[in-house]
Design an enzyme around this catalytic site. Structure first.
Site, PDB file in Angstrom:
ATOM      1  CB  THR A 337      -0.946   0.011   1.215  1.00 60.57           C
ATOM      2  OG1 THR A 337      -0.193  -0.278   2.399  1.00 60.57           O
ATOM      3  CG2 THR A 337      -2.029  -1.044   1.064  1.00 60.57           C
ATOM      4  CG  ASP A 338       0.034   3.938  -2.586  1.00 54.52           C
ATOM      5  OD1 ASP A 338       1.047   3.380  -3.028  1.00 54.52           O
ATOM      6  OD2 ASP A 338      -1.052   3.948  -3.189  1.00 54.52           O
ATOM      7  CB  SER A 363      -0.530   9.717   3.560  1.00 52.85           C
ATOM      8  OG  SER A 363      -0.903   9.817   2.198  1.00 52.85           O
ATOM      9  NE  ARG A 364       5.309   3.965   2.292  1.00 51.37           N
ATOM     10  CZ  ARG A 364       4.629   2.920   2.742  1.00 51.37           C
ATOM     11  NH1 ARG A 364       3.538   2.531   2.121  1.00 51.37           N
ATOM     12  NH2 ARG A 364       5.033   2.254   3.800  1.00 51.37           N
ATOM     13  CB  VAL A 365      -0.254  10.377  -1.702  1.00 52.46           C
ATOM     14  CG1 VAL A 365      -0.732  11.539  -2.544  1.00 52.46           C
ATOM     15  CG2 VAL A 365      -0.373   9.074  -2.489  1.00 52.46           C
TER      16      VAL A 365
END
Length: 511
Positions: A337-338, A363-365
């Protein structure tokens, strides 16, 4: 006589024009039956994931290919089948009916309605297993998907097309976050798919009732594979939900899909794999359990405008045991997941709702999926809260604290209170921004910690009553301009002069 000849000629011409379609159906014989698995011989042309017709109206899917036989996953009551029974190939890869009419309905993993309402007329069929869109079809995640939860939208933003894991122990509020996110999509033009895997039927019914009460079932599909359903249905349920989500994504729609939860999905696959005598590895799971979830979650994407511009945002849920996120399935899904939202039991028991551990959540975004107004107020919030938790743990052993440390602790305690939120009460973006702005700018520093919740409620109620245009401006422009900030500061200062610090003061003021 002429008329009779004409009739004969017409009949002959119709017979000649009629072409008999030859349909060859490959049929095999059941030679063994296990728990939900039928071993069939005589199907040399069977394909992986091909649908199979069994006796008594049962359906199955080819899940294992051997030299002399194939193994078929039975979706119904396998007890009705017997050795020597027939199994016929359909020539179709496993697919489910899809349609706009699925919205507002509860279906099983085969696409059959289970809510007691009218049958669903399928507009099309989608294969449950598909190759995920390649990089050429995708575009970067930059459009926010608002959850309505202050702690998430400010600290762990989710974008459309992202895969954000919700992880934590049992009864820490994982499903609540997912359901609140679905409720918050009202009027956001987002289709929602909720996949319930291995849960009690009563729990699923409660969730459906909640979504109906909140008006969220109008844009939601519930795929139910309860604990009473066979492992075969629990295994295909998330793939069925994703196929339905892709139907809408391919038509340019934004879709939110929740898998609740993938731990039980892995259990179902482990059961099937052990029956198939596949070699067991770590924690008795088969070696391809990582691929099980990666091929599922990779299908979540935001498509480029050239390919329709739709998106699927995935919120998989994983249940941990005693907070052990280093176990096999949690580490697998974390790596796919991100980012993850980690819910901690200690925080939950301490009254923090939602019980999000800010330090372990990510959250990698990141801020790419945040509106500018939220970036302005929540820029350093995550670091401040993480610093507060470290200092709070350290300060328990310190007899004297310097003023700067005290200030940090006071600010952090109040910010944690501001991030608390009642369940099933998602908050509009503009109110979230204002609530966090009040804390970040220091207007809560003189308010006792137990009164922070009341302060926030009354501040927002009065702001909406006195200056409704202010909230509408933030909602429309999604930015805090200098003019808006100046007006907010003026209102906050005035509000502090009239807000009673304690309930006793409030009663005195009323008298």
């Amino acid at each position: 006589m002429r008329q009779a000849k004409k009739i004969v000629q017409d009949v002959i011409s119709q017979i000649e024009a009629h072409q008999v379609k030859k349909e060859i159906v490959e049929t095999g014989e059941i030679v063994q039956i296990f728990d939900g698995i039928a071993v069939v011989t005589g199907l040399p042309n069977a394909r992986y994931n091909e649908m199979v017709e069994l006796g008594f109206g049962q359906k199955g899917m080819v899940i294992d290919l051997e030299k002399k036989h194939v193994s078929v996953l039975v979706f119904g009551a396998y007890e009705q089948l017997s050795v020597g029974g027939k199994a016929s190939l359909t020539g179709k890869i496993m697919s489910v009916p899809v349609s706009n009419k699925l919205l507002g309905r509860v279906v099983d993993p085969l696409g059959n309605p289970v809510d007691g309402l009218s049958p669903i007329r399928a507009e099309d069929h989608e294969e449950i297993e598909k190759v995920a869109p390649g990089i050429i079809y995708r575009r970067s995640v930059s459009v926010p998907l608002q959850t309505g939860i202050k702690a998430i939208d400010s600290l762990i933003p989710i974008g459309r097309g992202q895969r954000e894991l919700i992880i934590g122990d049992r009864a820490t509020g994982k499903s609540t976050i997912a359901l609140d996110t679905i409720i918050n999509q009202q009027n956001q033009d987002v289709v929602c798919v909720y996949v319930a895997i291995g849960q009690k039927e009563s729990t699923i019914a409660q969730f459906v009732n909640l979504l109906t009460e909140k008006g969220a079932m109008d844009y939601t599909i519930v795929v139910a594979a309860p604990a009473t359903s066979p492992a075969s249905q629990q295994y295909i349920a998330p793939y069925t939900g994703t196929a339905m989500a892709e139907y809408f994504m391919n038509r340019g729609k934004d879709v939110l899909i929740v898998y609740d939860d993938l731990t039980k999905h892995a259990w179902a696959y482990r059961q099937i794999s052990l029956i198939l005598k596949r070699p067991a590895g770590r924690e008795a799971y088969p070696g391809d359990v990582f691929y099980l979830h990666s091929r599922l979650l990779e299908r979540a994407a935001r498509l480029d405008e050239k390919y329709g511009g739709g998106s699927i945002t995935a919120l998989p849920i994983i249940e941990t045991q005693e907070g052990d996120i280093s176990a096999y399935i949690p580490t697998n899904v974390i790596s796919i997941t991100d980012g993850q939202i980690y819910l901690e039991k200690e925080l939950f028991n301490a009254g923090m709702r939602p019980a999000i551990n800010v330090g372990a959540s990510v959250s990698r975004v990141g801020s790419a999926a945040q509106v500018k107004a939220m970036k302005q107020v929540a820029g350093s919030l995550k670091i401040d809260l993480a610093q507060y938790r470290e200092l709070a743990a350290f300060s328990q052993f310190a007899s004297e604290l310097d003023e700067e440390t005290k200030k940090t602790l006071n600010r952090g305690a109040r910010m944690y209170e501001l991030l608390k939120q009642d369940k099933h009460q998602p908050m509009p973006l503009e109110k979230q921004v204002v609530a966090i702005w009040v804390g970040v700018r220091g207007y809560t520093e003189q308010i006792p910690v137990p009164e922070i919740g009341r302060f926030e409620d009354e501040f927002l109620i009065m702001l909406e009553a006195d200056r409704p245009k202010l909230l509408k401006t933030i909602a429309k422009e999604k930015v805090i301009s200098p003019e808006v900030e100046k007006e907010l500061e003026e209102f906050a200062k005035n509000f502090l002069t009239i807000f009673p610090k304690t309930k006793d003061e409030s009663k005195t003021a009323e008298k």
